[in-house]
Structures are given as C-alpha cells and as structure tokens.
Design a protein around this motif. Sequence first.
Motif, PDB file in Angstrom:
ATOM      1  N   LYS A 220       0.832  -1.210   0.000  1.00  0.00           N
ATOM      2  CA  LYS A 220       0.000   0.000   0.000  1.00  0.00           C
ATOM      3  C   LYS A 220       0.862   1.253   0.000  1.00  0.00           C
ATOM      4  CE  LYS A 220      -0.687  -0.020   5.046  1.00  0.00           C
ATOM      5  NZ  LYS A 220       0.288  -1.089   5.288  1.00  0.00           N
ATOM      6  N   ASP A 221       0.208   2.373  -0.172  1.00  0.00           N
ATOM      7  CA  ASP A 221       0.866   3.675  -0.248  1.00  0.00           C
ATOM      8  C   ASP A 221       1.857   3.877   0.900  1.00  0.00           C
ATOM      9  OD1 ASP A 221       0.761   6.400  -1.613  1.00  0.00           O
ATOM     10  OD2 ASP A 221       0.373   6.965   0.467  1.00  0.00           O
ATOM     11  N   GLU A 222       3.081   4.280   0.520  1.00  0.00           N
ATOM     12  CA  GLU A 222       4.174   4.600   1.444  1.00  0.00           C
ATOM     13  C   GLU A 222       4.795   3.383   2.113  1.00  0.00           C
ATOM     14  OE1 GLU A 222       3.169   7.712   4.164  1.00  0.00           O
ATOM     15  OE2 GLU A 222       2.749   9.165   2.576  1.00  0.00           O
ATOM     16  N   ASP A 223       4.481   2.170   1.656  1.00  0.00           N
ATOM     17  CA  ASP A 223       5.193   0.994   2.166  1.00  0.00           C
ATOM     18  C   ASP A 223       6.658   1.065   1.730  1.00  0.00           C
ATOM     19  OD1 ASP A 223       3.190  -0.209   3.551  1.00  0.00           O
ATOM     20  OD2 ASP A 223       2.763  -1.759   2.071  1.00  0.00           O
ATOM     21  N   PRO A 224       7.595   0.707   2.628  1.00  0.00           N
ATOM     22  CA  PRO A 224       9.014   0.701   2.239  1.00  0.00           C
ATOM     23  C   PRO A 224       9.323  -0.463   1.292  1.00  0.00           C
ATOM     24  CG  PRO A 224       8.742  -0.154   4.465  1.00  0.00           C
ATOM     25  CD  PRO A 224       7.393   0.337   4.039  1.00  0.00           C
ATOM     26  N   LEU A 225      10.149  -0.182   0.304  1.00  0.00           N
ATOM     27  CA  LEU A 225      10.612  -1.194  -0.633  1.00  0.00           C
ATOM     28  C   LEU A 225      12.094  -1.428  -0.394  1.00  0.00           C
ATOM     29  CD1 LEU A 225       8.881   0.233  -3.847  1.00  0.00           C
ATOM     30  CD2 LEU A 225       8.085  -1.688  -2.452  1.00  0.00           C
ATOM     31  N   SER A 226      12.606  -2.577  -0.795  1.00  0.00           N
ATOM     32  CA  SER A 226      14.029  -2.841  -0.617  1.00  0.00           C
ATOM     33  C   SER A 226      14.840  -1.820  -1.402  1.00  0.00           C
ATOM     34  CB  SER A 226      14.368  -4.263  -1.083  1.00  0.00           C
ATOM     35  OG  SER A 226      14.000  -4.449  -2.436  1.00  0.00           O
ATOM     36  N   GLY A 227      15.978  -1.428  -0.838  1.00  0.00           N
ATOM     37  CA  GLY A 227      16.813  -0.422  -1.482  1.00  0.00           C
ATOM     38  C   GLY A 227      16.535   0.984  -0.996  1.00  0.00           C
ATOM     39  N   GLY A 228      15.625   1.134  -0.009  1.00  0.00           N
ATOM     40  CA  GLY A 228      15.349   2.449   0.544  1.00  0.00           C
ATOM     41  C   GLY A 228      14.294   3.244  -0.184  1.00  0.00           C
ATOM     42  N   ASP A 229      13.631   2.662  -1.165  1.00  0.00           N
ATOM     43  CA  ASP A 229      12.578   3.369  -1.896  1.00  0.00           C
ATOM     44  C   ASP A 229      11.231   3.183  -1.207  1.00  0.00           C
ATOM     45  OD1 ASP A 229      14.095   4.369  -4.268  1.00  0.00           O
ATOM     46  OD2 ASP A 229      14.451   2.227  -4.571  1.00  0.00           O
ATOM     47  N   THR A 230      10.241   3.955  -1.668  1.00  0.00           N
ATOM     48  CA  THR A 230       8.892   3.924  -1.101  1.00  0.00           C
ATOM     49  C   THR A 230       7.874   3.702  -2.204  1.00  0.00           C
ATOM     50  OG1 THR A 230       9.530   5.434   0.680  1.00  0.00           O
ATOM     51  CG2 THR A 230       7.178   5.209   0.236  1.00  0.00           C
ATOM     52  N   PHE A 231       6.895   2.843  -1.931  1.00  0.00           N
ATOM     53  CA  PHE A 231       5.850   2.530  -2.915  1.00  0.00           C
ATOM     54  C   PHE A 231       4.847   3.676  -3.017  1.00  0.00           C
ATOM     55  CE2 PHE A 231       1.561   0.945  -3.785  1.00  0.00           C
ATOM     56  CZ  PHE A 231       1.753   0.233  -4.961  1.00  0.00           C
ATOM     57  N   LEU A 232       4.544   4.084  -4.267  1.00  0.00           N
ATOM     58  CA  LEU A 232       3.514   5.087  -4.508  1.00  0.00           C
ATOM     59  C   LEU A 232       2.356   4.547  -5.325  1.00  0.00           C
ATOM     60  CD1 LEU A 232       5.475   8.397  -5.270  1.00  0.00           C
ATOM     61  CD2 LEU A 232       4.424   7.657  -3.123  1.00  0.00           C
ATOM     62  N   ALA A 233       2.648   3.770  -6.371  1.00  0.00           N
ATOM     63  CA  ALA A 233       1.585   3.299  -7.258  1.00  0.00           C
ATOM     64  C   ALA A 233       2.004   1.998  -7.929  1.00  0.00           C
ATOM     65  CB  ALA A 233       1.254   4.345  -8.317  1.00  0.00           C
ATOM     66  N   LEU A 234       0.993   1.183  -8.267  1.00  0.00           N
ATOM     67  CA  LEU A 234       1.230  -0.089  -8.944  1.00  0.00           C
ATOM     68  C   LEU A 234       0.878   0.054 -10.420  1.00  0.00           C
ATOM     69  CD1 LEU A 234       0.493  -3.584  -7.584  1.00  0.00           C
ATOM     70  CD2 LEU A 234      -0.355  -2.997  -9.849  1.00  0.00           C
ATOM     71  N   GLN A 235       1.829  -0.308 -11.302  1.00  0.00           N
ATOM     72  CA  GLN A 235       1.650  -0.125 -12.738  1.00  0.00           C
ATOM     73  C   GLN A 235       1.396  -1.423 -13.496  1.00  0.00           C
ATOM     74  OE1 GLN A 235       1.441   2.883 -13.929  1.00  0.00           O
ATOM     75  NE2 GLN A 235       2.056   3.916 -12.058  1.00  0.00           N
ATOM     76  N   ALA A 236       1.762  -2.554 -12.931  1.00  0.00           N
ATOM     77  CA  ALA A 236       1.528  -3.858 -13.567  1.00  0.00           C
ATOM     78  C   ALA A 236       1.564  -4.911 -12.475  1.00  0.00           C
ATOM     79  CB  ALA A 236       2.574  -4.154 -14.637  1.00  0.00           C
ATOM     80  N   LEU A 237       0.872  -6.042 -12.709  1.00  0.00           N
ATOM     81  CA  LEU A 237       0.751  -7.090 -11.698  1.00  0.00           C
ATOM     82  C   LEU A 237       0.847  -8.459 -12.344  1.00  0.00           C
ATOM     83  CD1 LEU A 237       0.001  -8.132  -8.806  1.00  0.00           C
ATOM     84  CD2 LEU A 237      -2.396  -7.961  -9.516  1.00  0.00           C
TER      85      LEU A 237
END
Length: 315
Positions: A220-237
């Motif tokens: 979900k929005d603002e979840d931490p991703l590996s590498g220090g990035d943050t999730f904003l939006a999903l473009q493909a699944l």
Amino acid sequence: MRFLLVALLGVVSVCASAGCGGGGDSEPAAPSAPGVLRALALQGAPAPETGGDFAAFDVTPPMDVADAGWAVFVARTTDKDAEQCAYVAQPSGDLLLAFRTVETVPDAAGGIISSIDAVWITEDGVLLVQVGISLDAGGRTQGLLSARVTGGAVTDKQDVLYDQRSMADIGLTGTLDSIRFHLAAFLPDEWVFVPVVTSAGDEALLRVFSDGTQLTALVKDEDPLSGGDTFLALQALGVDPIGYRYAFVAERDDNSRGIYVGVVGVALFGQVFEEGDALSEGVAADIPGPQPLLMDEPGRVLFKTVSSEDEDHLC
C-alpha cells in the motif's frame, strides 16, 4: 450477419490408426478437430432463462475458461430485463444464467447491475464478475460479485468488493474510489488479487477471498521497498499460478520504477529489477507501466524494459 459462440469440448486422438506418424508407404491421417465442436450461443436463438434471443456479440466479448471443461461468457440479448447476461457453460455444455443486468446486487442498498464488463471462472465452477452498478442508495458504481455452480444450479451469490467502502480497516485513508479491474487476477483457489485507488489518492494491492472475506492489503501507499525506496503506485501485476508469490511494477517516491516480488503473508518485497540496471545493450531507461507481467510457480518473472539505446528488451 449471424454470430456464433462455439467451444471445442473434450479431447480425442487426432490419429485413428497405428500408422499415424510412421514412415513407409502408409497414408497420413486426415486432419480433424481436437474435440467436439458445440455451439454455446447463436445470434437469433433463444437465450436460456430470459424472455429474448441472443443478440449480436461484442467485438471482444468478455469470456474465460478453466480446466475440466468450464467456460463463462457475456452475451447480449433482446430481453430488456437482461440486455447483458453472464452465462456459465458447464463441462456438459449446458448453459446456466449466472448474472444479468437489472438484477439487484447482493448485500448493497438496492443497486442494480447496469453492465457486466469482465468474467473469470475456476475449474470448480466458481464465477467472478466485474459489474457496473446504478441506482444504489450508498452511491456504489462498480464492484466484483461471485457465484458458485452446485448441482447444476447457480448458488451462493456474494458481493466480493464494492467501491465507496471505508478503507480504514486495512490501513488506508478514505473510501474505495476505483477498482483497477484490468489488472485483477482470480486464482483457482478462489483468491482475488486486485489493485485499487482510494478517495485520498492512496494506491494498494488487495487480496480477498471469493466470498468477500479476509480482505487485506499486500502492498500500500508509502510501504518501504528494498533499497530504501517507497511505494507510490502499482503499474503492472503478475501472480503465480498458486497465489503464493506476486510481482509488480512499482512507481516509487523518486518517480522511478522498479519490479518487486512479494510473498503472501510477508511484509517484505524483493527487488527483481529497476531502472538503471545493466542490459545487454546500455542500461534500463524505462520499465513500461502497462505491460503483461507474468510469473511462474518457482517465482521467475517475465517483463519488458527499454534500454538507453532505445531498444526493447524482454527479460
């Protein structure tokens, strides 16, 4: 012009003699269809369980198939109370009317089905449909519904997910505003994976069972991703065939994109690839958002990226 929806049911041997595929002077077997051709719906013929006939089919009619001979499709009819119908074709070929327009949606506030836009089915005869909704006192305009074929009848009609529901119970702000049906996945074990957007603009990937229970946010929005990035939006699944792992193209807080893999029940996301990674020619300059991201059971991911040399790569 009349339109016909047909299916090849069953599997038979293409070769009827021991000489098929052999050498020598034997005559090759004549080609034949790999099964029995059966008409499921014919324009102008009576539409089962309605007061009308089948009308012309859409150019790309929503449809799906599953193992064991199950199929589902959306057809238009001349019955004003059933202008669109979702029909289930059982392994026997017999049709059952599952959902129709003007039908009241379950567990809502008097809303009716205004359109049937997508359908999925499992090998156990469980049906999932995407519908548009009108005249709902709660303001609902779209949703996912399910049903089950039991003993030759459609049973257990359920609401799976509607817009306008509060998202506070799964840690999101606002109400459910948009369901991104075109990215949804319906697994054989009846789990649904679907990205959504809230009224506050938050994006999330949800997982819910076919009866509408056990709704959770996988990312979900603002979840931490590996590498220090943050999730904003999903473009493909992409989801593996057993629903254990899932892959997604993430829009990140620095406006770049990466591909990540998650495991259901684990709040960590492994990075598979990101913009800037090396390719056979140049580096990845772009990971397109709308793309058919695919994943197999061991966890391998098939995806497209574009290099700094302006060349497409399938990786």
